[in-house]
Design an enzyme around this catalytic site. Structure first.
Site, mmCIF file in Angstrom:
data_model
loop_
_atom_site.group_PDB
_atom_site.id
_atom_site.type_symbol
_atom_site.label_atom_id
_atom_site.label_comp_id
_atom_site.label_asym_id
_atom_site.label_seq_id
_atom_site.Cartn_x
_atom_site.Cartn_y
_atom_site.Cartn_z
ATOM 1 N N HIS A 53 -111.652 -65.219 74.993
ATOM 2 C CA HIS A 53 -112.073 -64.509 73.622
ATOM 3 C C HIS A 53 -112.979 -65.183 72.853
ATOM 4 O O HIS A 53 -113.323 -66.509 73.105
ATOM 5 C CB HIS A 53 -110.779 -64.637 72.588
ATOM 6 C CG HIS A 53 -109.472 -63.989 73.049
ATOM 7 N ND1 HIS A 53 -108.628 -64.840 73.941
ATOM 8 C CD2 HIS A 53 -108.911 -62.804 72.782
ATOM 9 C CE1 HIS A 53 -107.575 -64.068 74.332
ATOM 10 N NE2 HIS A 53 -107.786 -62.698 73.582
ATOM 11 N N ASP A 56 -111.905 -68.336 71.239
ATOM 12 C CA ASP A 56 -111.318 -69.468 72.398
ATOM 13 C C ASP A 56 -112.459 -70.420 72.371
ATOM 14 O O ASP A 56 -112.115 -71.793 72.620
ATOM 15 C CB ASP A 56 -111.046 -69.103 73.878
ATOM 16 C CG ASP A 56 -109.951 -67.979 73.891
ATOM 17 O OD1 ASP A 56 -109.197 -68.152 72.734
ATOM 18 O OD2 ASP A 56 -109.824 -67.190 74.673
ATOM 19 N N MET A 87 -115.047 -61.871 82.578
ATOM 20 C CA MET A 87 -114.482 -61.027 81.570
ATOM 21 C C MET A 87 -114.520 -61.688 80.306
ATOM 22 O O MET A 87 -114.330 -62.807 80.261
ATOM 23 C CB MET A 87 -112.819 -60.506 81.958
ATOM 24 C CG MET A 87 -112.278 -59.706 80.961
ATOM 25 S SD MET A 87 -111.514 -60.653 79.703
ATOM 26 C CE MET A 87 -109.831 -60.800 80.345
ATOM 27 N N GLU A 180 -105.957 -52.720 77.509
ATOM 28 C CA GLU A 180 -104.791 -53.288 77.883
ATOM 29 C C GLU A 180 -103.648 -52.862 76.834
ATOM 30 O O GLU A 180 -103.639 -53.106 75.685
ATOM 31 C CB GLU A 180 -104.878 -55.006 77.931
ATOM 32 C CG GLU A 180 -103.441 -55.476 78.042
ATOM 33 C CD GLU A 180 -103.814 -57.201 78.300
ATOM 34 O OE1 GLU A 180 -105.072 -57.432 78.282
ATOM 35 O OE2 GLU A 180 -102.653 -57.996 78.151
ATOM 36 N N LYS A 182 -99.703 -52.517 75.301
ATOM 37 C CA LYS A 182 -98.544 -53.424 75.264
ATOM 38 C C LYS A 182 -97.578 -52.806 74.428
ATOM 39 O O LYS A 182 -98.011 -52.038 73.387
ATOM 40 C CB LYS A 182 -98.590 -54.915 74.705
ATOM 41 C CG LYS A 182 -97.412 -55.733 74.535
ATOM 42 C CD LYS A 182 -98.067 -57.173 74.185
ATOM 43 C CE LYS A 182 -96.930 -58.204 74.107
ATOM 44 N NZ LYS A 182 -97.237 -59.600 73.671
ATOM 45 N N GLU A 216 -100.896 -55.295 82.395
ATOM 46 C CA GLU A 216 -100.238 -56.659 82.649
ATOM 47 C C GLU A 216 -99.010 -56.422 82.849
ATOM 48 O O GLU A 216 -98.120 -55.708 82.342
ATOM 49 C CB GLU A 216 -100.614 -57.459 80.971
ATOM 50 C CG GLU A 216 -99.664 -58.719 81.121
ATOM 51 C CD GLU A 216 -99.830 -59.698 79.878
ATOM 52 O OE1 GLU A 216 -100.922 -59.723 79.571
ATOM 53 O OE2 GLU A 216 -98.730 -60.273 79.637
ATOM 54 N N HIS A 219 -96.245 -56.587 80.231
ATOM 55 C CA HIS A 219 -96.361 -55.592 79.093
ATOM 56 C C HIS A 219 -95.622 -54.466 79.700
ATOM 57 O O HIS A 219 -94.613 -53.983 78.932
ATOM 58 C CB HIS A 219 -97.684 -55.223 78.815
ATOM 59 C CG HIS A 219 -98.243 -56.740 78.016
ATOM 60 N ND1 HIS A 219 -99.702 -56.513 77.625
ATOM 61 C CD2 HIS A 219 -97.978 -57.741 77.683
ATOM 62 C CE1 HIS A 219 -100.020 -57.630 77.180
ATOM 63 N NE2 HIS A 219 -98.700 -58.438 77.202
ATOM 64 N N ASP A 244 -103.996 -58.040 84.620
ATOM 65 C CA ASP A 244 -103.442 -59.427 84.146
ATOM 66 C C ASP A 244 -101.948 -59.739 84.849
ATOM 67 O O ASP A 244 -101.033 -59.032 84.550
ATOM 68 C CB ASP A 244 -103.081 -59.485 82.613
ATOM 69 C CG ASP A 244 -104.198 -59.498 81.709
ATOM 70 O OD1 ASP A 244 -105.425 -59.826 82.430
ATOM 71 O OD2 ASP A 244 -104.158 -59.521 80.435
ATOM 72 N N ASP A 254 -92.253 -61.572 75.149
ATOM 73 C CA ASP A 254 -93.314 -61.563 75.812
ATOM 74 C C ASP A 254 -93.446 -62.842 76.560
ATOM 75 O O ASP A 254 -94.094 -63.830 76.005
ATOM 76 C CB ASP A 254 -94.682 -61.149 75.097
ATOM 77 C CG ASP A 254 -95.879 -61.165 76.064
ATOM 78 O OD1 ASP A 254 -95.795 -60.853 77.269
ATOM 79 O OD2 ASP A 254 -97.045 -61.295 75.484
ATOM 80 N N ASP A 256 -94.894 -63.925 79.526
ATOM 81 C CA ASP A 256 -96.255 -64.674 80.280
ATOM 82 C C ASP A 256 -95.782 -65.792 81.227
ATOM 83 O O ASP A 256 -96.605 -66.708 81.313
ATOM 84 C CB ASP A 256 -97.203 -64.852 79.287
ATOM 85 C CG ASP A 256 -97.528 -63.882 78.113
ATOM 86 O OD1 ASP A 256 -97.716 -62.672 78.762
ATOM 87 O OD2 ASP A 256 -98.240 -64.063 77.329
ATOM 88 N N ASP A 286 -102.889 -64.167 83.402
ATOM 89 C CA ASP A 286 -102.604 -64.314 81.808
ATOM 90 C C ASP A 286 -101.311 -64.589 81.607
ATOM 91 O O ASP A 286 -100.393 -63.911 81.295
ATOM 92 C CB ASP A 286 -102.891 -62.671 81.036
ATOM 93 C CG ASP A 286 -102.791 -62.871 79.856
ATOM 94 O OD1 ASP A 286 -102.942 -63.890 79.132
ATOM 95 O OD2 ASP A 286 -102.756 -61.847 79.095
HETATM 96 C C1 GLT Z 1 -103.129 -62.435 74.183
HETATM 97 C C2 GLT Z 1 -102.450 -61.184 74.936
HETATM 98 C C3 GLT Z 1 -102.660 -61.186 76.039
HETATM 99 C C4 GLT Z 1 -104.022 -60.396 76.335
HETATM 100 C C5 GLT Z 1 -105.251 -61.312 75.733
HETATM 101 C C6 GLT Z 1 -106.585 -60.591 75.545
HETATM 102 S S1 GLT Z 1 -104.802 -62.126 74.297
HETATM 103 O O1 GLT Z 1 -102.927 -63.821 74.929
HETATM 104 O O2 GLT Z 1 -100.872 -61.992 74.980
HETATM 105 O O3 GLT Z 1 -101.913 -59.975 76.985
HETATM 106 O O4 GLT Z 1 -104.413 -59.941 77.608
HETATM 107 O O5 GLT Z 1 -106.799 -60.438 74.223
HETATM 108 MN MN MN Z 2 -103.001 -59.809 78.940
HETATM 109 MN MN MN Z 3 -98.403 -60.917 77.598
#
Ligand code: GLT
Ligand code: MN
Ligand code: MN
Length: 386
Positions: A53, A56, A87, A180, A182, A216, A219, A244, A254, A256, A286
């Site tokens: 980002h 970042d 990216m 993306e 979610k 993702e 998500h 992702d 979420d 991750d 991600d």
């Molecule tokens: C954030 C989010 C991710 C996205 C990122 C891109 S930022 O961490 O949870 O799923 O992919 O903006």
């Molecule tokens: Mn993501």
């Molecule tokens: Mn996520």
């Protein structure tokens, strides 16, 4: 054999291995690493690239001189390690200005600021060599539908993407945009909550050919959907511009998690799909390390994501070469030449012939399909007893 290979284009965001372990209930447990430190960490573990980002790398309140200095040192680290930046994206969710959305905010000043911030972030990404630009609208949603008109929100989001496609073309950046989805978190509900919704929306844009998706794992799983099917639809539409990878236990926040941490079977079929379909884009992780981890654990996490992918890719090759599995699949997909004249593209004659045909409906219903055996073979293959 399971070492990360450049051909797989394994990437991590600065925010992933850089995650300090803050959550809504607890303070950071790890020291914040500088972007340069993260580049070296990723090079050490064998990653191919790093994504970011805008903020970042460049703090939101940095002066132009500070920005240039940060970009210079970051580029030097990239040159030293050979890592690439495929990216880039915009942080349109952390700053309080975006508390009610960026492109879909009711406030025209917030919408205009979001466009300005994104153009500047696109400039930064292009300077670093990025060719994919991700849009994750984390704040583009609502808690109460009294607050925003959901049709108006889509119009605003469309207007912003159209503007930014034109900006990319005007600057000659050659970006491909990847949307993306979610379903929720951090908003009560986020607009365009699934990859399927994004694919429908893309067709309404001025430059649909420039825009694809960045699905993702976590998500789609949060939405209770089959991630492999979502990715398959994106591939079928020629829209899988980015992905992702991580893992997620359905019905939770979420998470991750490290790729392969939770649902081995879904991860296997996902890798098999990407490999069989020869997905050529970056495989972006991600995800972040468990909050229990120190800096050594963060490296274990990053290595684990790539190693799990490599192991599952080997398992996919084993599946494709397994005589018993392939025999079962061949039987299931055996052609029935006598039906060929009745199927395929419509013609009046074909429709008449099909209407006149007699089917043995009971035989169709009585045939066992052998999926129990097939699925057990997959389990045994994954468990390493085949
Ligand atoms: C954030 C989010 C991710 C996205 C990122 C891109 S930022 O961490 O949870 O799923 O992919 O903006
Ligand atoms: Mn993501
Ligand atoms: Mn996520």
């Amino acid at each position: 054999m399971y070492e990360p290979q450049p051909a797989y284009k394994f990437t991590f965001g600065l925010w992933t291995v850089g995650n300090v372990g803050r959550d809504p209930f607890g303070e950071p447990v790890r020291r914040a690493l500088s972007p340069v430190e993260i580049v070296h960490l990723l090079a050490d573990v064998g990653a191919w690239g790093v994504n970011l980002h805008d903020n970042d790398l460049v703090p939101i309140d940095a002066s132009p001189a500070e920005r240039d200095q940060l970009v210079r040192t970051f580029k030097a680290a990239l040159a030293e390690t050979g890592l690439v930046v495929p990216m880039a994206t915009t942080n349109l969710f952390s700053d309080p200005a975006f508390k009610d959305g960026a492109f879909t905010s009711n406030d025209p000043a917030v919408r205009a600021y979001a466009l300005q911030k994104t153009m500047r972030a696109m400039d930064l990404g292009a300077e670093l060599g990025a060719t994919t630009y991700v849009f994750w609208g984390g704040r583009e949603g609502a808690e109460s539908d009294a607050s925003k008109d959901p049709v108006e929100a889509l119009k605003r989001f469309r207007e912003a993407l159209n503007f930014l496609c034109d900006y990319s073309n005007d600057q000659g950046y050659g970006y491909r945009f990847a949307l993306e989805a979610k379903p929720n978190e951090p908003r009560g509900d986020i607009y365009l909550p699934t990859t399927g919704a994004m694919l429908g929306f893309i067709a309404t844009l001025d430059h649909p050919e420039m825009v694809g998706v960045n699905p993702e794992v976590a998500h789609e799983t949060m939405a209770g959907l089959n991630f492999v099917h979502a990715v398959a639809q994106a591939l079928d539409a020629g829209k899988l511009f980015h992905i992702d990878l991580n893992d997620q236990n359905s019905g939770r926040y979420d998470q991750d998690f490290r790729f392969g941490a939770h649902n081995y079977k879904q991860s296997f079929f996902l890798v098999k799909l990407l490999e069989d379909q020869q997905y050529a884009g970056p495989r972006h992780f991600d995800a972040h390390a468990y909050r229990s981890e120190d800096s050594a654990g963060v490296r274990d996490f990053a290595r684990g994501c790539m190693r799990s992918y490599m192991i599952l890719a080997a398992k996919a090759r084993q599946f494709n070469a397994d005589p018993e599995i392939q025999q079962l699949l061949a039987e299931l997909n055996a052609p029935q030449p006598e039906l060929t004249p009745l199927q395929g593209r419509y013609s009046r004659e074909r429709a008449q012939a099909l209407k006149a045909h007699t089917f043995d409906r009971q035989a169709l219903g009585q045939r066992g399909l052998g999926y129990e055996r097939l699925d057990q073979l997959v389990f045994e293959l994954l468990m390493g007893v085949r």
